[in-house]
Design an enzyme around this catalytic site. Structure first.
Site, PDB file in Angstrom:
ATOM      1  N   ARG A   1       0.867  -1.175   0.000  1.00  0.00           N
ATOM      2  CA  ARG A   1       0.000   0.000   0.000  1.00  0.00           C
ATOM      3  C   ARG A   1       0.902   1.222   0.000  1.00  0.00           C
ATOM      4  NH1 ARG A   1      -3.379   2.466   5.023  1.00  0.00           N
ATOM      5  NH2 ARG A   1      -1.398   3.568   5.256  1.00  0.00           N
TER       6      ARG A   1
ATOM      7  N   TYR B   1      -2.219  11.804   5.712  1.00  0.00           N
ATOM      8  CA  TYR B   1      -2.541  10.480   6.244  1.00  0.00           C
ATOM      9  C   TYR B   1      -1.595   9.410   5.683  1.00  0.00           C
ATOM     10  CZ  TYR B   1      -4.376   5.869   6.540  1.00  0.00           C
ATOM     11  OH  TYR B   1      -4.456   4.516   6.762  1.00  0.00           O
TER      12      TYR B   1
ATOM     13  N   ASP C   1      -4.803   4.078  -0.254  1.00  0.00           N
ATOM     14  CA  ASP C   1      -5.902   4.300   0.702  1.00  0.00           C
ATOM     15  C   ASP C   1      -6.271   5.785   0.728  1.00  0.00           C
ATOM     16  OD1 ASP C   1      -7.613   4.347   2.858  1.00  0.00           O
ATOM     17  OD2 ASP C   1      -6.258   3.337   4.258  1.00  0.00           O
TER      18      ASP C   1
ATOM     19  N   HIS D   1      -8.741   6.939   2.577  1.00  0.00           N
ATOM     20  CA  HIS D   1      -9.186   7.178   3.951  1.00  0.00           C
ATOM     21  C   HIS D   1     -10.469   8.002   4.050  1.00  0.00           C
ATOM     22  CE1 HIS D   1      -7.820   7.089   8.301  1.00  0.00           C
ATOM     23  NE2 HIS D   1      -7.515   5.907   7.844  1.00  0.00           N
TER      24      HIS D   1
ATOM     25  N   GLU E   1      -8.687   2.049  -1.904  1.00  0.00           N
ATOM     26  CA  GLU E   1      -9.365   1.784  -0.629  1.00  0.00           C
ATOM     27  C   GLU E   1     -10.094   3.012  -0.092  1.00  0.00           C
ATOM     28  OE1 GLU E   1      -6.608   0.138   2.185  1.00  0.00           O
ATOM     29  OE2 GLU E   1      -7.746   0.934   3.887  1.00  0.00           O
TER      30      GLU E   1
ATOM     31  N   GLU F   1     -13.386  -0.749   6.706  1.00  0.00           N
ATOM     32  CA  GLU F   1     -12.760  -0.752   8.034  1.00  0.00           C
ATOM     33  C   GLU F   1     -13.549   0.047   9.070  1.00  0.00           C
ATOM     34  OE1 GLU F   1      -8.956   0.960   6.704  1.00  0.00           O
ATOM     35  OE2 GLU F   1      -9.329   2.626   8.072  1.00  0.00           O
TER      36      GLU F   1
ATOM     37  N   ARG G   1     -13.333  -5.110   3.488  1.00  0.00           N
ATOM     38  CA  ARG G   1     -12.192  -5.136   4.407  1.00  0.00           C
ATOM     39  C   ARG G   1     -12.599  -4.623   5.799  1.00  0.00           C
ATOM     40  NH1 ARG G   1      -7.741  -3.628   4.122  1.00  0.00           N
ATOM     41  NH2 ARG G   1      -7.588  -1.756   5.366  1.00  0.00           N
TER      42      ARG G   1
ATOM     43  N   GLU H   1      -3.999  -7.517   4.972  1.00  0.00           N
ATOM     44  CA  GLU H   1      -3.149  -6.380   5.365  1.00  0.00           C
ATOM     45  C   GLU H   1      -2.315  -6.779   6.580  1.00  0.00           C
ATOM     46  OE1 GLU H   1      -5.285  -3.028   7.020  1.00  0.00           O
ATOM     47  OE2 GLU H   1      -3.739  -1.636   6.366  1.00  0.00           O
TER      48      GLU H   1
ATOM     49  N   TRP I   1     -11.033  12.394   8.806  1.00  0.00           N
ATOM     50  CA  TRP I   1      -9.624  11.963   8.880  1.00  0.00           C
ATOM     51  C   TRP I   1      -9.425  10.681   8.118  1.00  0.00           C
ATOM     52  CZ3 TRP I   1      -7.231   7.684  11.585  1.00  0.00           C
ATOM     53  CH2 TRP I   1      -5.842   7.644  11.336  1.00  0.00           C
TER      54      TRP I   1
HETATM   55  C1  GCO Z   1      -5.620   0.877   7.213  1.00  0.00           C
HETATM   56  C2  GCO Z   1      -6.280   1.925   8.033  1.00  0.00           C
HETATM   57  C3  GCO Z   1      -5.572   2.300   9.280  1.00  0.00           C
HETATM   58  C4  GCO Z   1      -6.478   3.219  10.126  1.00  0.00           C
HETATM   59  C5  GCO Z   1      -6.295   2.938  11.580  1.00  0.00           C
HETATM   60  C6  GCO Z   1      -7.179   3.786  12.466  1.00  0.00           C
HETATM   61  O1  GCO Z   1      -5.962   0.811   6.058  1.00  0.00           O
HETATM   62  O2  GCO Z   1      -4.835   0.120   7.764  1.00  0.00           O
HETATM   63  O3  GCO Z   1      -6.719   2.994   7.247  1.00  0.00           O
HETATM   64  O4  GCO Z   1      -4.336   2.843   9.015  1.00  0.00           O
HETATM   65  O5  GCO Z   1      -6.231   4.541   9.875  1.00  0.00           O
HETATM   66  O6  GCO Z   1      -6.555   1.577  11.767  1.00  0.00           O
HETATM   67  O7  GCO Z   1      -7.117   3.345  13.777  1.00  0.00           O
HETATM   68 MG    MG Z   2      -7.521   2.036   5.474  1.00  0.00          MG
END
Ligand code: GCO
Ligand code: MG
Length: 396
Positions: free
Chosen positions: A147, A159, A204, A206, A230, A256, A277, A333, A396
């Site tokens: 990633r 991020y 990602d 996010h 992602e 997530e 995921r 992951e 975030w």
């Molecule tokens: C990922 C996630 C993490 C989250 C974290 C928040 O893809 O692994 O985005 O990096 O930001 O788990 O607690």
């Molecule tokens: Mg993520």
């Protein structure tokens, strides 16, 4: 067999983890992960005050019944705190069932579908070159999937590129979609000539984009053949995925921030994502994850369970038992833990040449050393927040 004690162990070997330990009248015990990053004590209290008392005396073999009793019996259901508490209990019960049977959990879930599980880890950098250098190091270690995240010019603390768990107050990241949407395609263009085509790349977002921005990014990245993109949209915006899917051939992953199968139903049944995921520690554990995996199988959606360092090795082992026993597994992951973690938790997924291996130890194959755990006391830590350039709040 009866449950006769439920312990909650909070420890901080480099970061906070919450572990549920369920003891039985026959000496067998099980462990489960109940870590919710930044809200650890809320989960610990939920288990201690509300859930432990109602499962003591129950037969730990009846996992489905106990799950239903906790989930539906409370009337107030769902949400990250409650579902993480339930996940910790659920994992510990699967661990007990495995130990009692003398079988690894994957065997109880139907047995092995594969010999090894493909995994990916994170690489990032402040510049394209730094991302490339870090990627090449990981490829040298054997990784076949990565990633990649990069700092966005003009935005502090993008991020995925900084150590971000602030102690006293949340760390603040800056966000602006325009430079992000310009930079990420340039990163992939740069990496194309630097990294072997056989390496799978992931990015990602996010949950930060609007629907149109997400379509723009997906289209701009299409030619780089990512394994998946992602979390383009907020978890509330499931309808938005219709628009992305209808406008791009980019494989998509999401989940997530989901807390149950109900969050995942639309995306799976309408084939709006390619990878689900969810986080096994935040959706009520193995019992819920296997239902999501089965639903996904019917709709040709693969699993890519969340595996960051902010859930404990117990959850990573739970992921692995699911990965090995799920026909529609896609990828796992795998994030690196702080080094002290190995002192407290014994048993972590074993990496070999880009894949994860699993042992045939009974149960989950992971344990917590309570004495070592007690050496590392809880420290309050917040997740970061993101704000736009004008100071307003962003996701975030
Ligand atoms: C990922 C996630 C993490 C989250 C974290 C928040 O893809 O692994 O985005 O990096 O930001 O788990 O607690
Ligand atoms: Mg993520």
């Amino acid at each position: 067999m009866k449950i006769n004690n439920v312990k909650v162990i909070v420890t901080n070997p480099g970061r906070n983890y919450v572990t549920v330990k369920i003891e039985t009248d026959q000496g067998i015990y099980g462990v489960g992960d109940a870590t919710l990053n930044g809200r650890e004590l809320a989960v610990a209290k939920t288990i201690e005050e509300y859930l432990a008392p109602i499962i003591i005396g129950k037969n730990p073999d009846n996992i489905e019944h106990i799950w239903q009793y906790i989930y539906r019996g409370a009337y107030w259901r769902g949400g990250p705190v409650f579902m993480t508490a339930l996940a910790g209990i659920d994992m510990a019960l699967w661990d007990i069932k495995g130990k009692k049977a003398g079988l690894p959990v994957y065997s109880l879930l139907g047995g092995k579908c594969r010999d090894k599980a493909l995994c990916y880890t994170h690489v990032s950098g402040q510049s394209f070159k730094e991302v490339k250098d870090n990627a090449l190091k990981k490829i040298d270690e054997g990784y076949k999937a990565l990633r990649v995240q990069v700092s966005i010019p003009g935005l502090d603390g993008t991020y995925g590129t900084v150590e971000d768990d602030a102690k006293e107050l949340p760390f603040v990241e800056k966000w602006d979609s325009k430079p992000y949407l310009n930079t990420i395609p340039q990163l992939f263009e740069y990496l194309k000539s630097e990294i072997d085509d056989d390496i799978h790349l992931i990015h990602d977002s996010h949950e930060r984009l609007t629907i149109s921005e997400a379509v723009k990014l997906a289209k701009r990245l299409e030619k780089y053949d990512l394994l998946f993109l992602e979390d383009l949209l907020k978890p509330e915006n499931k309808d938005g995925f219709n628009f992305i899917k209808n406008n791009s051939a980019m494989p998509l992953a999401m989940g997530e921030l989901f807390n149950s199968r109900w969050d995942a139903v639309k995306l799976i049944t309408e084939k709006l994502i390619d990878y689900i995921r969810c986080d096994v520690s935040h959706i009520g554990g193995i019992t819920e994850a296997k239902k999501i995996a089965h639903l996904a199988e019917t709709f040709q959606v693969k699993t890519a369970w969340h595996g960051p360092a902010d859930i404990s090795p117990i959850a990573h082992m739970a992921n692995l038992h699911l990965d090995f026993s799920t026909p529609n597994f896609g990828i796992q992951e795998l994030a690196e833990f702080p080094k002290e973690v190995a002192e407290v938790f014994t048993g972590q997924p074993e990496f070999e040449d880009g894949y994860l291996k699993i042992s045939d130890k009974p149960g989950l194959g992971c344990d917590i050393d309570e004495e070592k755990a007690a050496k590392y006391s809880y420290q309050k830590a917040y997740l970061p927040v993101a704000e736009r350039l004008d100071g307003s709040v962003h996701d975030w």
